[in-house]
Scaffold this active site. Structure first.
Site, PDB file in Angstrom:
ATOM      1  CG  HIS A  72      -0.352   0.032   2.540  1.00 40.45           C
ATOM      2  ND1 HIS A  72       0.104   1.184   3.131  1.00 40.45           N
ATOM      3  CD2 HIS A  72      -0.143  -0.952   3.450  1.00 40.45           C
ATOM      4  CE1 HIS A  72       0.577   0.909   4.350  1.00 40.45           C
ATOM      5  NE2 HIS A  72       0.443  -0.381   4.555  1.00 40.45           N
ATOM      6  CG  ASP A  74      -2.619   4.241   2.651  1.00 35.34           C
ATOM      7  OD1 ASP A  74      -2.246   3.154   2.152  1.00 35.34           O
ATOM      8  OD2 ASP A  74      -3.464   4.304   3.568  1.00 35.34           O
ATOM      9  CG  ASP A 104       2.735   0.282   7.837  1.00 36.60           C
ATOM     10  OD1 ASP A 104       2.478  -0.455   6.866  1.00 36.60           O
ATOM     11  OD2 ASP A 104       1.880   0.663   8.641  1.00 36.60           O
ATOM     12  CD  GLU A 136      -3.154  -1.516   5.074  1.00 36.11           C
ATOM     13  OE1 GLU A 136      -3.266  -2.549   5.753  1.00 36.11           O
ATOM     14  OE2 GLU A 136      -2.646  -0.457   5.522  1.00 36.11           O
ATOM     15  CD  GLU A 137      -1.511   2.286   7.432  1.00 36.30           C
ATOM     16  OE1 GLU A 137      -2.244   1.801   8.310  1.00 36.30           O
ATOM     17  OE2 GLU A 137      -0.298   2.016   7.332  1.00 36.30           O
ATOM     18  CD  GLU A 164       1.099  -4.020   5.839  1.00 39.75           C
ATOM     19  OE1 GLU A 164       1.902  -3.384   6.544  1.00 39.75           O
ATOM     20  OE2 GLU A 164       0.040  -3.532   5.405  1.00 39.75           O
ATOM     21  CG  HIS A 357       0.708   2.997  12.510  1.00 39.42           C
ATOM     22  ND1 HIS A 357      -0.589   2.547  12.688  1.00 39.42           N
ATOM     23  CD2 HIS A 357       1.051   2.625  11.252  1.00 39.42           C
ATOM     24  CE1 HIS A 357      -0.996   1.934  11.587  1.00 39.42           C
ATOM     25  NE2 HIS A 357      -0.003   1.968  10.696  1.00 39.42           N
TER      26      HIS A 357
END
Length: 383
Positions: A72, A74, A104, A136-137, A164, A357
């Site tokens: 992903h 984003d 990530d 995706e997030e 991931e 994150h």
């Protein structure tokens, strides 16, 4: 030891701010430019605004099952986080690469793009597909359209590798996730005359209390899978808003809850219970006001992933990674959606989810090198 070849591309991707509430088109354009120059067959799918896009690119023969490399584009916001480096400028330091998305999961995408010329130059006996998605997030949004568009393929892929961050170890199971908003519509009146009202906050609180009791029951009775931490389905209430003043019986209240289910634990069974609670509570509400009620809006649902460690695709990924160790994780990825579409998926990628994150997100350079080695071994298998 020379630095991994993909660091330059990682830096380019980190410099593109693809926070989920922003466009990802600059990154998609860059990926398309690289892959088109290699002769890849390119397809885009878009969101409604055409401000975001997925890309699905194929190199190699199209009449045999291939392998998908999925990631992903984003990233989560940096707002309010205390960074000591610029989150959108790659900063090498102490054997690590700092920046938003390094773990990530822009490093995986950058490694794929860096090694794409090697795939294009090789005598592939099966195609490699590059699948890069948006949003995706916020619920694996974009990849659903990408997967739907795979109906154009003459042959369904044999395997999807979702990059991931797993420290380059094969993940063969993850929990599913269902996100639900519950809205309670009551009837307001003066709090001194509360018998004339329907207290939306209290009704909502009763629903939340029952959710908590459901979690307690699952924790005690299962089902269990000790490959996960925690080893059971979790139920969690995250937000709640309602009421205007203490002396007004509140007219409305809303709360959000989620179910993160074991792959073999059907969340629809739990949702049937929740709907039953609402049906039990509504008659008393309607006796006071016909405008009152309870609505449940499931605004996102992503299936879990479940593979047997003896499956051929799992054995292949383990052999390529050089480790027979497999694991299961509590976080959700698009791998469950690929599996639901009939494409076996294994999650394996560079970096650690513990760094995702967070402020000062980083990936170890050693992990980047391991991923490059993994993809080169995959290339050898595909030739």
């Amino acid at each position: 030891m020379p630095l991994p070849a993909s660091i330059e591309t990682i830096a380019k991707l980190i410099a593109i701010d693809t926070t989920s509430y922003k466009t990802n088109l600059q990154l998609i354009d860059l990926a398309e430019e690289i892959l088109t120059a290699l002769g890849a067959n390119i397809r885009r799918t878009w969101d409604e605004s055409r401000n975001k896009a997925n890309i699905f690119a194929t190199i190699g023969p199209n009449d045999v099952p291939g392998i998908v490399l999925s990631g992903h584009t984003d990233v989560v916001p940096v707002d309010g986080q205390d960074w000591t480096t610029d989150p959108f400028r790659l900063t090498p330091m102490d054997g690590k690469l700092f920046g938003r998305g390094t773990a990530d999961m822009k490093s995986f995408i950058a490694i794929c793009l860096t090694l794409a010329p090697e795939f294009a130059a090789a005598p592939l006996r099966m195609p490699v597909h590059f699948a890069f998605s948006y949003d995706e997030e916020v619920g694996c949004v974009g990849v659903r359209r990408l997967i739907d568009d795979l109906a154009h393929l003459a042959v369904r892929p044999a395997l999807c590798i979702v990059g991931e961050p797993t420290d380059m170890k094969a993940v063969i199971g993850h929990k599913g996730k269902k996100s639900v908003r519950c809205h309670v519509e009551g009837h307001e009146c003066h709090s001194a005359l509360n018998h004339q009202g329907v207290n939306a906050v209290e009704i909502a609180a009763e629903m939340v209390t029952r959710l908590r009791a459901m979690q307690r029951r699952i924790k005690e009775q299962g089902p269990f899978d000790h490959g996960y931490q925690p080893p059971y389905t979790t139920v969690h209430t995250g937000t709640m808003q309602g009421g205007t003043a203490l002396n007004i019986v509140p007219k409305s209240c809303s709360f959000e809850f989620e179910i993160r289910n074991l792959p073999d634990h059907d969340p629809e069974d739990l949702m049937a219970e929740v709907r039953g609670w609402a049906q039990d509570l509504v008659p008393e509400m309607l006796a006071v006001s016909e405008a009152s009620g309870i609505t449940l809006d499931e605004h996102n649902s992503t299936p879990g992933l479940g593979l047997d460690e003896m499956d051929a695709v799992v054995q292949l990924v383990c052999a390529l990674s050089g480790s027979n160790q497999t694991s299961k994780v509590a976080f959700t990825t698009e791998a469950g959606l690929f599996q639901q579409a009939g494409i076996p998926a294994v999650v394996i990628g560079p970096g650690s989810i513990t760094q995702a994150h967070r402020p000062d997100e980083f990936i170890a350079i050693e992990q980047v090198a391991k991923c490059e080695d993994f993809l080169r071994r995959l290339l050898a298998h595909m030739c």
